[in-house]
Write a protein that holds these residues in place. Structure first.
Motif, PDB file in Angstrom:
ATOM      1  N   ILE A   1      46.684  38.759  45.343  1.00  0.00           N
ATOM      2  CA  ILE A   1      45.830  40.121  45.475  1.00  0.00           C
ATOM      3  C   ILE A   1      46.172  40.880  44.241  1.00  0.00           C
ATOM      4  CG2 ILE A   1      47.784  41.327  46.584  1.00  0.00           C
ATOM      5  CD1 ILE A   1      43.865  42.008  47.350  1.00  0.00           C
ATOM      6  N   GLY A   2      47.302  40.779  43.632  1.00  0.00           N
ATOM      7  CA  GLY A   2      47.554  41.246  42.316  1.00  0.00           C
ATOM      8  C   GLY A   2      46.793  41.057  41.230  1.00  0.00           C
ATOM      9  N   GLY A   3      46.278  39.606  41.074  1.00  0.00           N
ATOM     10  CA  GLY A   3      45.517  38.987  40.112  1.00  0.00           C
ATOM     11  C   GLY A   3      44.209  39.404  40.272  1.00  0.00           C
ATOM     12  N   THR A   4      43.837  39.545  41.542  1.00  0.00           N
ATOM     13  CA  THR A   4      42.466  39.996  41.840  1.00  0.00           C
ATOM     14  C   THR A   4      42.157  41.415  41.360  1.00  0.00           C
ATOM     15  OG1 THR A   4      42.458  38.523  43.838  1.00  0.00           O
ATOM     16  CG2 THR A   4      40.755  40.396  43.904  1.00  0.00           C
ATOM     17  N   ILE A   5      43.079  42.232  41.588  1.00  0.00           N
ATOM     18  CA  ILE A   5      42.837  43.609  41.235  1.00  0.00           C
ATOM     19  C   ILE A   5      42.953  43.768  39.601  1.00  0.00           C
ATOM     20  CG2 ILE A   5      43.911  45.891  41.162  1.00  0.00           C
ATOM     21  CD1 ILE A   5      42.426  44.954  43.805  1.00  0.00           C
ATOM     22  N   ALA A   6      44.256  43.160  38.975  1.00  0.00           N
ATOM     23  CA  ALA A   6      44.383  43.373  37.517  1.00  0.00           C
ATOM     24  C   ALA A   6      43.164  42.524  36.894  1.00  0.00           C
ATOM     25  CB  ALA A   6      45.729  42.674  37.247  1.00  0.00           C
ATOM     26  N   SER A   7      42.598  41.688  37.381  1.00  0.00           N
ATOM     27  CA  SER A   7      41.606  40.983  36.477  1.00  0.00           C
ATOM     28  C   SER A   7      40.190  41.764  36.799  1.00  0.00           C
ATOM     29  CB  SER A   7      41.236  39.620  36.761  1.00  0.00           C
ATOM     30  OG  SER A   7      40.811  39.519  38.249  1.00  0.00           O
ATOM     31  N   GLY A   8      40.061  42.234  37.871  1.00  0.00           N
ATOM     32  CA  GLY A   8      38.742  43.082  38.081  1.00  0.00           C
ATOM     33  C   GLY A   8      37.693  42.190  38.515  1.00  0.00           C
ATOM     34  N   VAL A   9      37.870  41.069  38.902  1.00  0.00           N
ATOM     35  CA  VAL A   9      36.792  40.081  39.471  1.00  0.00           C
ATOM     36  C   VAL A   9      36.113  40.751  40.512  1.00  0.00           C
ATOM     37  CG1 VAL A   9      37.587  37.804  38.554  1.00  0.00           C
ATOM     38  CG2 VAL A   9      38.475  38.552  40.515  1.00  0.00           C
ATOM     39  N   ASP A  10      34.892  40.704  40.753  1.00  0.00           N
ATOM     40  CA  ASP A  10      34.051  41.050  41.767  1.00  0.00           C
ATOM     41  C   ASP A  10      33.758  40.099  42.927  1.00  0.00           C
ATOM     42  OD1 ASP A  10      32.117  39.651  40.524  1.00  0.00           O
ATOM     43  OD2 ASP A  10      30.412  41.337  40.345  1.00  0.00           O
ATOM     44  N   ALA A  11      33.068  40.521  43.548  1.00  0.00           N
ATOM     45  CA  ALA A  11      32.627  39.623  44.930  1.00  0.00           C
ATOM     46  C   ALA A  11      31.391  39.796  45.510  1.00  0.00           C
ATOM     47  CB  ALA A  11      33.778  39.831  46.040  1.00  0.00           C
ATOM     48  N   PRO A  12      30.616  39.016  46.217  1.00  0.00           N
ATOM     49  CA  PRO A  12      29.121  39.078  46.471  1.00  0.00           C
ATOM     50  C   PRO A  12      29.269  40.268  47.605  1.00  0.00           C
ATOM     51  CG  PRO A  12      29.959  36.876  46.802  1.00  0.00           C
ATOM     52  CD  PRO A  12      31.181  37.550  46.299  1.00  0.00           C
ATOM     53  N   GLN A  13      30.289  40.633  48.232  1.00  0.00           N
ATOM     54  CA  GLN A  13      30.401  41.766  49.192  1.00  0.00           C
ATOM     55  C   GLN A  13      30.040  43.135  48.740  1.00  0.00           C
ATOM     56  OE1 GLN A  13      32.915  39.517  49.306  1.00  0.00           O
ATOM     57  NE2 GLN A  13      33.664  39.233  51.294  1.00  0.00           N
ATOM     58  N   ARG A  14      30.191  43.118  47.195  1.00  0.00           N
ATOM     59  CA  ARG A  14      30.194  44.462  46.861  1.00  0.00           C
ATOM     60  C   ARG A  14      28.650  45.078  46.966  1.00  0.00           C
ATOM     61  NH1 ARG A  14      30.289  44.112  40.174  1.00  0.00           N
ATOM     62  NH2 ARG A  14      29.827  46.373  40.664  1.00  0.00           N
ATOM     63  N   GLN A  15      27.765  44.243  47.210  1.00  0.00           N
ATOM     64  CA  GLN A  15      26.290  44.736  47.852  1.00  0.00           C
ATOM     65  C   GLN A  15      26.581  46.118  48.677  1.00  0.00           C
ATOM     66  OE1 GLN A  15      23.215  44.214  46.507  1.00  0.00           O
ATOM     67  NE2 GLN A  15      22.258  45.479  47.909  1.00  0.00           N
ATOM     68  N   LEU A  16      27.404  45.830  49.883  1.00  0.00           N
ATOM     69  CA  LEU A  16      27.579  46.790  50.747  1.00  0.00           C
ATOM     70  C   LEU A  16      28.910  47.456  50.592  1.00  0.00           C
ATOM     71  CD1 LEU A  16      26.484  47.766  53.312  1.00  0.00           C
ATOM     72  CD2 LEU A  16      27.867  46.126  54.661  1.00  0.00           C
ATOM     73  N   TYR A  17      29.889  46.893  50.321  1.00  0.00           N
ATOM     74  CA  TYR A  17      31.356  47.367  50.354  1.00  0.00           C
ATOM     75  C   TYR A  17      31.691  47.894  49.163  1.00  0.00           C
ATOM     76  CZ  TYR A  17      31.706  44.857  54.670  1.00  0.00           C
ATOM     77  OH  TYR A  17      31.446  44.326  56.013  1.00  0.00           O
TER      78      TYR A  17
END
Lengths: 477, 459
Positions: free
Chosen positions: B133-149
């Motif tokens: 989770i730390g790497g996910t946040i620090a890297s700022g990668v996005d996800a398909p769910q950003r369309q809604l969330y």
């Protein structure tokens, strides 16, 4: 004879856009909080260029400078605590760009919140953050305070809707941060600036996201005979993963005050009501409305009314949005708290607030954003009585301490400002505050921009709080 | 006494590694640290940072090491701080939909914990089997769910972190609404470890959507696919995901690289090799699903879709590949170079025109994944990592970047061969606000010891 500062200000913006006589300054001593502070002068710029020059003048004369929108803030954020220039953005109120296709707008900071929504309604869009003061408050003020509102439960607060800002830095530089396109490379300076309470820069342009108006809105009023039942209902709705668009609670005492004022047909004999709204595509809204009604009934709701049309819906919301005004008719003053708690702690917290009210001998009205655990207890008191004012603060501090003990926070949407700076050490260690202050010092090294806000002053508490020349109760939330 | 033995006194010798194998495993762009240290608490992180700062050495923080190649290569790199021992759930209150975790917890493990309570984080990010989770946040990668969330900035409630001078700091909290103090935690998102060592992250969680379906419409041109995207945006529908894939993605997803993303073979009839595909996911009760299906069919037909498919978007094989587009693309060429472009949705077509033009002109094959919110991932797939490929890709990238900038957007190169980084403009066109970012960097990391050089402008 005008001082050199006044002469420079008048030549910059024109004599009629500068106020400095004591009687003219009176209005700007106040905002929506109980705090007061008198500025040296008030100016009304009309262009970004003028704001740049104002910042330079503040620097030249080594005088504090504070931004202000409509003055509806509830924590003293727009007050000139150390005197100086108050920059009122009400004349910078143009909508600069409407991009319906991309659901974006670029506005000047003085644009009134509800004016933006009105301007894009024809395209089926709105600006989602909806503070109760939205007919008066400005987007610039919303950005400074990261304002919320009843519908931010589902739609998010101001920061979730701001993409880019044009800033005038305390150095006098003009800079743009963020981008109308998403995911601008680099640090999220927009995210840092929104909610920085006017302590890092003056904002002269705001790029916002616009949100589609939902196809279907269902507004429900659930009536309860005990406050506990209403609070258990909120906890249960949350736990079941339903996020209503809004979930507002009014206790029986507040409701009677509201009913006497707006005559919306609220029951006068109940202990609490929940004003619930679900929205979205028709099928989803109808499903959620049925589920929410079921949960209310499971928790002994005496009655669940569903607004049949927009007129009934507006009437219910009129009750909520005018609640502070209704209370103002009863009490000469009230003190509004803004604590936040985890939603599972709502029932216990309401019991505690009741106990604290009894202990200090105050009537406390409860009206708040229950869905996100954001409390607004209204403590009624007489502002002319210094002893009462002291006891109000003591009662209020006790409520806040309880919120913190529950894992909560001291302010959900009103800001720290000059009202709650002394409470910051309850949440943050000295070292943590020092790191936070590094941001202020990086952008605002001289501290001339909105001084003595957010960060606790080194003085004792008694000196910090103003005398009980409190603001009269006004209709805001 | 050297740095490593001092840190060993604090962490215990078993948590400080200096063997060649460990050091090589933490190398970035040919730079190898002199030690790999694994703290188990925020207090230990403070000690590590203070010791490292006092000896003027540089730190790179890591978790599963899936995204260490993002950004520029660090200009200095002495100590790898491996956060994988800090992997606890600090607090999880399902009834309140809030969560507090240490950064080293693997996203997959966290997702399982949340799923036990019917909840989730909308982070269907790449490298999901291993990433923390730390790497996910620090890297700022996005996800398909950003369309809604939305993205992490919309549901990260607070954070605790250690500054570059070893001060334990925090911002935000664990409640869903909070304006107490500056939102410092937002600065950490996508900062590549350049501002602080994250020691705790607080999130708002979400109910796991039930009855999820996927709708795929295939088009002969991207103009038609974008037309459908625009019509959905104007409709009352609120899909969870909306991504458009270029022709050629089907081949990638069916390839051996694609097989790495999911055990099951890529189902037939979802994507096609010579068509553009709009894929959108939605959920709800039966009447909601019926509504989505009928409206999407209608819109697709109006936009001239060649064919449509309705699937369970949870169909693991297809969903996993959509989520893992980046690692699949990285495994599909010896020199995959990925551009990430942000533009207003109305400019998507023009950007793709420019991408197509540049690819053709410089003969660089590539594929695209386009998020409906206005993000394009362009994976350039040269046949080899040779000099000629490098020159072609460099020209292609710079033309695409110029076009994106000219269209009011921005284009970075989050992934490319290490050796190509000096040739490419990794962070895109310089923006005047980088000067303000430098102030932020200096305030949090005055000695410039945290991932120096990786971030925008070589920060």
């Amino acid at each position: 004879m005008d001082s050199p500062l006044l002469r420079d200000l008048k030549s910059l913006v024109g004599a009629d856009a500068v106020l400095h006589r004591p009687e003219d300054l009176l209005l700007y001593e106040y905002d929506g909080s109980v705090e007061t502070a008198r500025p040296t002068c008030v100016v009304f710029p009309t262009t970004t260029e003028q704001v740049v020059h104002l910042m330079r003048l503040a620097k030249k004369y080594d005088t504090p400078i504070v931004g202000r929108g409509a003055g509806t803030g509830l924590s003293g954020g727009a007050l000139a605590r150390k005197g100086g220039i108050v920059v009122v953005f009400s004349k910078m109120n143009r909508i600069l760009e409407l991009d319906v296709e991309n659901q974006r707008a670029v506005v000047e900071p003085g644009v009134v919140n509800s004016d933006l929504s009105a301007a894009v309604a024809h395209a089926g869009l709105h600006f989602a953050p909806d503070p109760s003061s939205q007919k008066a408050c400005t987007i610039g003020g919303n950005v400074a305070e990261n304002s919320g509102g009843p519908h931010t439960l589902a739609y998010g607060v101001t920061t979730n809707h701001v993409l880019a800002l044009q800033l005038v830095l305390p150095s006098g530089e003009l800079v743009r941060v963020g981008s109308s396109a998403v995911d601008a490379p680099g640090y999220d300076l927009t995210g840092l600036l929104v909610g920085s309470e006017g302590t890092l820069a003056l904002v002269t342009e705001v790029t916002v996201k616009l949100t589609r108006i939902p196809e279907c809105v269902k507004t429900l009023l659930a009536i309860f005979d005990t406050i506990d039942d209403s609070m258990e209902t909120v906890a249960d709705i949350t736990a079941r993963g339903i996020t209503p668009a809004a979930c507002e609670m009014l206790d029986g005492w507040t409701l009677r005050a509201v009913e006497d004022y707006v005559h919306a047909g609220f029951p006068r004999d109940c202990a609490a009501v929940l004003l619930l709204e679900v929205d979205g595509p028709r099928e989803a809204a109808e499903q959620h409305a049925a589920e929410v009604a079921d949960i209310c009934k499971t928790h002994n709701a005496r009655e669940v009314r569903v607004a049949k049309d927009s007129r009934e819906r507006d009437l219910l919301w009129k009750g909520r949005k005018n609640a502070f005004g209704a209370v103002g008719r009863i009490s000469s003053s009230y003190y509004v708290q803004d604590g936040v708690i985890p939603r599972t702690k709502l029932p216990a917290t309401l019991r505690q607030i009741d106990m604290i009210g009894k202990k200090y001998g105050f009537q406390i009205g409860n009206i708040f954003h229950a869905g996100d655990g954001n409390l607004h207890p209204l403590i009624l008191f007489d502002q002319r009585d210094a002893d009462q004012f002291r006891r109000v603060l003591a009662a209020s501090d006790e409520i806040i301490q309880f919120c913190i003990d529950q894992g909560g926070s001291i302010t959900g949407e009103h800001g720290v400002g000059m009202e709650k700076d002394r409470l910051m050490p309850l949440l943050f260690s000295e070292a943590e505050l020092e790191v936070m202050a590094r941001m202020r010092n990086a952008f605002n090294p001289t501290g001339l921009l909105n001084p003595e806000k957010i960060f606790p002053s080194k003085k004792g508490c008694g000196e910090i709080h103003s005398a009980p020349l409190a603001a009269p109760a006004r209709p805001q939330a | 006494m050297n740095g490593s033995s001092q840190i060993a006194n604090i962490l215990g010798a078993e948590n400080v590694k200096t063997d060649m194998e460990s050091l090589a495993a933490h190398a970035i762009a040919g730079k190898t640290p002199s030690e790999v240290v694994s703290p188990s608490s925020a207090a230990e992180v403070v000690e590590i940072v203070r010791h490292t700062a006092s000896t003027k050495r540089a730190i790179v923080v890591c978790g599963a090491r899936t995204k260490l190649s993002m950004g520029l290569a660090p200009s200095r790199y002495d100590v790898a701080v491996d956060m994988s021992r800090m992997n606890r759930v600090v607090a999880y209150d399902p009834g309140d939909l809030t969560l507090s975790v240490e950064p080293g917890i693997k996203l997959a493990a966290l997702s399982r914990t949340l799923a036990e309570h019917g909840q989730m984080l909308p982070l269907g990010v790449p490298f999901s089997a291993h990433t923390t989770i730390g790497g996910t946040i620090a890297s700022g990668v996005d996800a398909p769910q950003r369309q809604l969330y939305g993205t992490a900035r919309d549901f990260l409630l607070g954070a605790e972190f250690v500054t570059g001078d070893g001060v334990l700091a925090k911002s935000g909290g664990r409640v869903v609404k909070n304006v107490t103090g500056y939102d410092l935690h937002k600065l950490l998102i996508g900062s590549l470890g350049t501002l602080g060592v994250i020691t705790k992250l607080n999130f708002k969680t979400f109910p796991f959507p039930t009855n999820v379906r996927g709708f795929i419409a295939r088009f002969r041109s991207y103009e038609s696919a974008f037309d459908m995207r625009d019509r959905i945006a104007r409709s009352p529908l609120l899909p969870m995901t909306l991504d458009i894939f270029s022709p050629g993605v089907a081949r990638l997803f069916e390839s051996a690289a694609g097989a790495g993303a999911a055990r099951e073979a890529m189902p037939q009839g979802i994507l096609s090799n010579d068509e553009w595909a709009l894929t959108t996911g939605y959920s709800g009760n039966d009447s909601s699903l019926a509504r989505y299906e009928s409206e999407l069919r209608k819109v697709a037909a109006e936009c001239g879709a060649a064919s449509v498919t309705i699937a369970h978007e949870t169909l693991p094989a297809a969903w996993a590949r959509k989520r893992e587009f980046i690692p699949i693309a990285l495994a599909s060429s010896p020199a995959t170079t990925i551009l990430k472009i942000g533009v207003l949705p109305s400019k998507l077509k023009l950007v793709l025109n420019a991408v197509g033009g540049a690819g053709e002109k410089h003969q660089v094959p590539g594929v695209a994944m386009v998020r409906g919110v206005g993000v394009l991932y362009i994976a350039l797939l040269p046949p080899d990592a040779g000099d000629e490929s490098k020159q072609r890709v460099a020209k292609c990238v710079s033309e695409i970047q110029a076009a994106a900038t000219q269209l009011g957007g921005h284009a970075t190169v989050p992934w490319c061969p290490d050796a190509w980084k000096p040739t490419l403009n990794i962070w895109g066109a310089e923006n005047p606000d980088w000067a303000e970012m430098r102030k932020v960097k200096n305030a949090f990391d005055p000695g410039a010891i945290l991932s120096p050089g990786r971030f925008v402008g070589g920060m």
